[in-house]
Scaffold this motif. Structure first.
Motif, PDB file in Angstrom:
ATOM      1  N   GLU A   3       0.850  -1.191   0.000  1.00 15.27           N
ATOM      2  CA  GLU A   3       0.000   0.000   0.000  1.00 15.27           C
ATOM      3  C   GLU A   3       0.879   1.231   0.000  1.00 15.27           C
ATOM      4  N   LEU A   4       0.569   2.156  -0.853  1.00 16.17           N
ATOM      5  CA  LEU A   4       1.378   3.358  -1.000  1.00 16.17           C
ATOM      6  C   LEU A   4       1.173   4.317   0.166  1.00 16.17           C
ATOM      7  N   ASP A   5       2.223   5.043   0.517  1.00 16.91           N
ATOM      8  CA  ASP A   5       2.132   6.134   1.486  1.00 16.91           C
ATOM      9  C   ASP A   5       1.923   7.425   0.700  1.00 16.91           C
ATOM     10  N   LEU A   6       0.721   7.973   0.780  1.00 12.57           N
ATOM     11  CA  LEU A   6       0.392   9.157  -0.012  1.00 12.57           C
ATOM     12  C   LEU A   6       0.539  10.455   0.784  1.00 12.57           C
ATOM     13  N   SER A  65       1.768  21.091  -9.374  1.00 14.03           N
ATOM     14  CA  SER A  65       2.717  20.931  -8.270  1.00 14.03           C
ATOM     15  C   SER A  65       2.548  19.614  -7.515  1.00 14.03           C
ATOM     16  N   VAL A  66       1.502  18.856  -7.812  1.00 11.09           N
ATOM     17  CA  VAL A  66       1.303  17.567  -7.130  1.00 11.09           C
ATOM     18  C   VAL A  66       2.424  16.607  -7.554  1.00 11.09           C
ATOM     19  N   PRO A  67       3.182  16.054  -6.607  1.00  8.11           N
ATOM     20  CA  PRO A  67       4.353  15.218  -6.945  1.00  8.11           C
ATOM     21  C   PRO A  67       3.959  13.798  -7.354  1.00  8.11           C
ATOM     22  N   LEU A  68       3.342  13.675  -8.517  1.00  3.54           N
ATOM     23  CA  LEU A  68       2.906  12.357  -8.974  1.00  3.54           C
ATOM     24  C   LEU A  68       4.079  11.413  -9.216  1.00  3.54           C
ATOM     25  N   GLN A  69       5.239  11.980  -9.489  1.00  2.00           N
ATOM     26  CA  GLN A  69       6.414  11.137  -9.706  1.00  2.00           C
ATOM     27  C   GLN A  69       6.805  10.370  -8.442  1.00  2.00           C
ATOM     28  N   ASP A  70       6.323  10.815  -7.287  1.00  2.00           N
ATOM     29  CA  ASP A  70       6.631  10.120  -6.041  1.00  2.00           C
ATOM     30  C   ASP A  70       5.828   8.828  -5.870  1.00  2.00           C
ATOM     31  N   VAL A  71       4.725   8.706  -6.599  1.00  2.00           N
ATOM     32  CA  VAL A  71       3.895   7.502  -6.475  1.00  2.00           C
ATOM     33  C   VAL A  71       3.819   6.717  -7.778  1.00  2.00           C
ATOM     34  N   LEU A  72       4.217   7.341  -8.893  1.00  2.00           N
ATOM     35  CA  LEU A  72       4.193   6.663 -10.182  1.00  2.00           C
ATOM     36  C   LEU A  72       5.592   6.720 -10.800  1.00  2.00           C
ATOM     37  N   LYS A 111      -3.333  -0.465 -12.949  1.00  2.00           N
ATOM     38  CA  LYS A 111      -4.160  -1.154 -13.930  1.00  2.00           C
ATOM     39  C   LYS A 111      -3.327  -1.986 -14.908  1.00  2.00           C
ATOM     40  N   GLY A 112      -2.111  -2.312 -14.529  1.00  3.08           N
ATOM     41  CA  GLY A 112      -1.255  -3.091 -15.416  1.00  3.08           C
ATOM     42  C   GLY A 112      -0.406  -2.188 -16.280  1.00  3.08           C
ATOM     43  N   LYS A 113      -0.867  -1.914 -17.493  1.00  2.14           N
ATOM     44  CA  LYS A 113      -0.134  -1.012 -18.381  1.00  2.14           C
ATOM     45  C   LYS A 113      -0.399   0.457 -18.049  1.00  2.14           C
ATOM     46  N   ALA A 114      -1.441   0.726 -17.324  1.00  4.48           N
ATOM     47  CA  ALA A 114      -1.824   2.100 -16.992  1.00  4.48           C
ATOM     48  C   ALA A 114      -2.087   2.224 -15.491  1.00  4.48           C
ATOM     49  N   ALA A 115      -2.331   3.439 -15.062  1.00  7.35           N
ATOM     50  CA  ALA A 115      -2.663   3.699 -13.661  1.00  7.35           C
ATOM     51  C   ALA A 115      -3.803   4.710 -13.608  1.00  7.35           C
ATOM     52  N   VAL A 116      -4.588   4.638 -12.557  1.00  7.59           N
ATOM     53  CA  VAL A 116      -5.638   5.616 -12.296  1.00  7.59           C
ATOM     54  C   VAL A 116      -5.283   6.350 -11.012  1.00  7.59           C
ATOM     55  N   VAL A 117      -5.306   7.671 -11.067  1.00  8.44           N
ATOM     56  CA  VAL A 117      -4.968   8.503  -9.915  1.00  8.44           C
ATOM     57  C   VAL A 117      -6.115   9.469  -9.645  1.00  8.44           C
ATOM     58  N   VAL A 118      -6.505   9.567  -8.398  1.00  7.48           N
ATOM     59  CA  VAL A 118      -7.527  10.535  -7.974  1.00  7.48           C
ATOM     60  C   VAL A 118      -6.859  11.578  -7.092  1.00  7.48           C
ATOM     61  N   ILE A 119      -6.969  12.837  -7.492  1.00  7.67           N
ATOM     62  CA  ILE A 119      -6.438  13.958  -6.710  1.00  7.67           C
ATOM     63  C   ILE A 119      -7.599  14.705  -6.070  1.00  7.67           C
ATOM     64  N   HIS A 120      -7.497  14.926  -4.776  1.00  5.82           N
ATOM     65  CA  HIS A 120      -8.521  15.658  -4.027  1.00  5.82           C
ATOM     66  C   HIS A 120      -8.014  17.060  -3.745  1.00  5.82           C
ATOM     67  N   PHE A 147       3.589  -0.967 -11.259  1.00  3.84           N
ATOM     68  CA  PHE A 147       4.461  -0.667 -10.120  1.00  3.84           C
ATOM     69  C   PHE A 147       4.145  -1.531  -8.899  1.00  3.84           C
ATOM     70  N   GLY A 148       3.042  -2.290  -8.972  1.00  2.42           N
ATOM     71  CA  GLY A 148       2.790  -3.309  -7.965  1.00  2.42           C
ATOM     72  C   GLY A 148       2.229  -2.840  -6.648  1.00  2.42           C
ATOM     73  N   GLN A 149       1.841  -1.584  -6.551  1.00  3.20           N
ATOM     74  CA  GLN A 149       1.247  -1.079  -5.315  1.00  3.20           C
ATOM     75  C   GLN A 149       0.020  -0.250  -5.669  1.00  3.20           C
ATOM     76  N   GLN A 150      -0.886  -0.109  -4.694  1.00  2.00           N
ATOM     77  CA  GLN A 150      -2.017   0.776  -4.902  1.00  2.00           C
ATOM     78  C   GLN A 150      -2.601   1.187  -3.561  1.00  2.00           C
ATOM     79  N   ARG A 151      -3.424   2.221  -3.623  1.00  2.00           N
ATOM     80  CA  ARG A 151      -4.048   2.729  -2.401  1.00  2.00           C
ATOM     81  C   ARG A 151      -5.482   3.113  -2.728  1.00  2.00           C
ATOM     82  N   ARG A 152      -6.417   2.455  -2.110  1.00  2.00           N
ATOM     83  CA  ARG A 152      -7.829   2.767  -2.281  1.00  2.00           C
ATOM     84  C   ARG A 152      -8.283   3.698  -1.170  1.00  2.00           C
ATOM     85  N   ALA A 153      -9.256   4.517  -1.456  1.00  2.00           N
ATOM     86  CA  ALA A 153      -9.741   5.475  -0.464  1.00  2.00           C
ATOM     87  C   ALA A 153     -11.252   5.350  -0.313  1.00  2.00           C
ATOM     88  N   GLN A 154     -11.735   5.776   0.830  1.00  2.00           N
ATOM     89  CA  GLN A 154     -13.172   5.868   1.062  1.00  2.00           C
ATOM     90  C   GLN A 154     -13.634   7.188   0.458  1.00  2.00           C
TER      91      GLN A 154
END
Length: 298
Positions: A3-6, A65-72, A111-120, A147-154
Motif C-alpha cells: 500500500e502506497l504512502d500518499l 505541483s502535485v508530486p505524482l512522480q513520487d507515487v508513479l 491497472k497493469g499497463k496504466a494507472a488511475v490517480v484521484v487527486i482531491h 508498479f505493484g502497489q495501490q491505495r484505495r480510499a473511502q
C-alpha cells in the motif's frame, strides 16, 4: 501487493485571487450569452458566479505541483487523460475573492499497463477559512502501471455512483451549439493545455483539430441542469459528477438529456449532436433543494 504512502503528496495551500472580470470570463467560456445578465454583467442586482467556476482554482499552480512522480515511477504528464470530475460545493461561491487551495493524492490504482490517480483538492475562503468547494479529479495515466502497489480510499458516494439513465425518455433536454472559438475563450480561465488551441499539438494527440476542454463541457452541462431543474439558481448545485467519454470539437452542438432520479438528484448525459456520441456519461447533479424549489433564475 503493498500500500502506497500518499502523505508526502499533500501540497498547498496555493492562493488564487479572482475578480468580477474572471467570473464573467468563465461564464462566457461555458457559453453564457449577454441575455444571461446575472452571470455576464457585474451591475446586475443578482450578479453571481456559476458554481462550476470552483473547478478552476486547481489549475492555478496546484495540479502542476502535485508530486505524482513520487507515487508513479513511470509518470509522464504527456500520457495523462482526464477521466472524471467530481465537484462538491460546501458554501456559495462569491462573485470575486481569494481562495486557498490545497491538494493531495487520494487514490492510486495499478491497472497493469496504466494507472488511475484521484487527486482531491480543497478550496477555502482566504478571509474566513470556510471551505467553499472540494474537487476529486480522476486521471488515467497511460503507460504508468506495473508498479505493484495501490491505495484505495473511502470516497463520497456521489463521486463514484454509476448514474445509469432510466429506460425512459428524458424528463428534460437542453441543446446548445458551442462557438468555434469556445476553447480559445475557455482556456483564459486557467487551463492552457495546447491541445485546445494548437492544431499541430492536437494532431500529435490524434485529432484533426483542437478539441474543447472537458471541463468546459462539464460547465455547460451543469448550466443546463440548473436551468431545467433549479430555475437557474447557482446556489442550488450541491455536487456534480461526470465521466469524460468522448471529445468535443468547438462549434459542435451539445445536448444534455436529463432524468429526475429523486427530488434532489438529476441523472444526465451530454451528447454531441453532429456525431451522435456521448461526451459526458455516468453523470449526475445533486441539488441543495428539491427540483423546482430554487429561488432564482438565469
Amino acid at each position: 501487493m503493498g500500500e502506497l504512502d500518499l502523505s508526502k503528496t499533500e501540497i498547498g495551500p496555493f492562493s488564487w485571487s479572482y475578480s468580477e472580470r474572471d467570473t464573467i470570463l468563465y461564464a462566457l467560456g461555458v457559453g453564457c450569452h449577454r441575455e444571461e445578465q446575472r452571470y455576464v454583467f457585474e451591475g446586475h442586482s443578482d450578479f453571481a458566479a456559476l458554481p462550476t467556476l470552483a473547478v478552476i482554482p486547481p489549475y492555478h499552480d496546484v495540479l502542476a505541483s502535485v508530486p505524482l512522480q513520487d507515487v508513479l515511477p513511470k509518470y509522464n504528464p504527456a500520457m495523462l487523460l482526464h477521466g472524471e470530475q467530481y465537484l462538491e460545493m460546501k458554501a456559495p461561491l462569491k462573485a470575486s475573492g481569494r481562495l486557498l487551495t490545497s491538494a493531495r493524492v487520494l487514490e492510486v490504482q495499478d491497472k497493469g499497463k496504466a494507472a488511475v490517480v484521484v487527486i482531491h483538492t480543497t478550496s477555502k475562503c482566504a478571509d474566513s477559512g470556510e471551505v467553499v468547494a472540494e474537487n476529486e479529479i480522476t486521471s488515467f495515466m497511460r503507460g504508468a502501471g506495473g508498479f505493484g502497489q495501490q491505495r484505495r480510499a473511502q470516497r463520497q458516494p456521489a463521486a463514484v455512483a454509476p448514474n445509469k439513465p432510466p429506460q425512459r425518455k428524458p424528463d428534460a433536454v437542453v441543446e446548445e451549439r458551442t462557438s468555434e472559438d469556445q476553447a480559445a475563450l475557455y482556456r483564459l480561465s486557467g487551463d492552457y493545455n495546447p491541445l485546445h488551441i494548437d492544431p499541430e499539438f492536437a494532431g500529435i494527440a490524434g485529432f484533426d483539430r483542437p478539441i474543447l476542454h472537458g471541463l468546459c463541457t462539464f460547465g455547460i452541462a451543469a448550466k443546463h441542469v440548473l436551468k431545467a431543474f433549479a430555475q437557474g439558481d447557482p446556489e442550488a448545485l450541491k455536487s456534480i459528477k461526470a465521466r469524460f467519454a468522448k471529445h468535443v470539437f468547438p462549434g459542435e452542438t451539445l445536448r444534455t438529456e436529463m432524468w429526475q432520479d429523486s427530488p434532489t438528484k438529476v441523472i444526465f448525459q451530454t451528447r454531441v449532436v453532429e456525431r451522435d456520441e456521448l461526451a459526458l456519461t455516468f453523470a449526475a447533479v445533486e441539488l441543495a433543494t428539491p427540483a423546482g424549489q430554487a429561488k432564482s433564475r438565469l
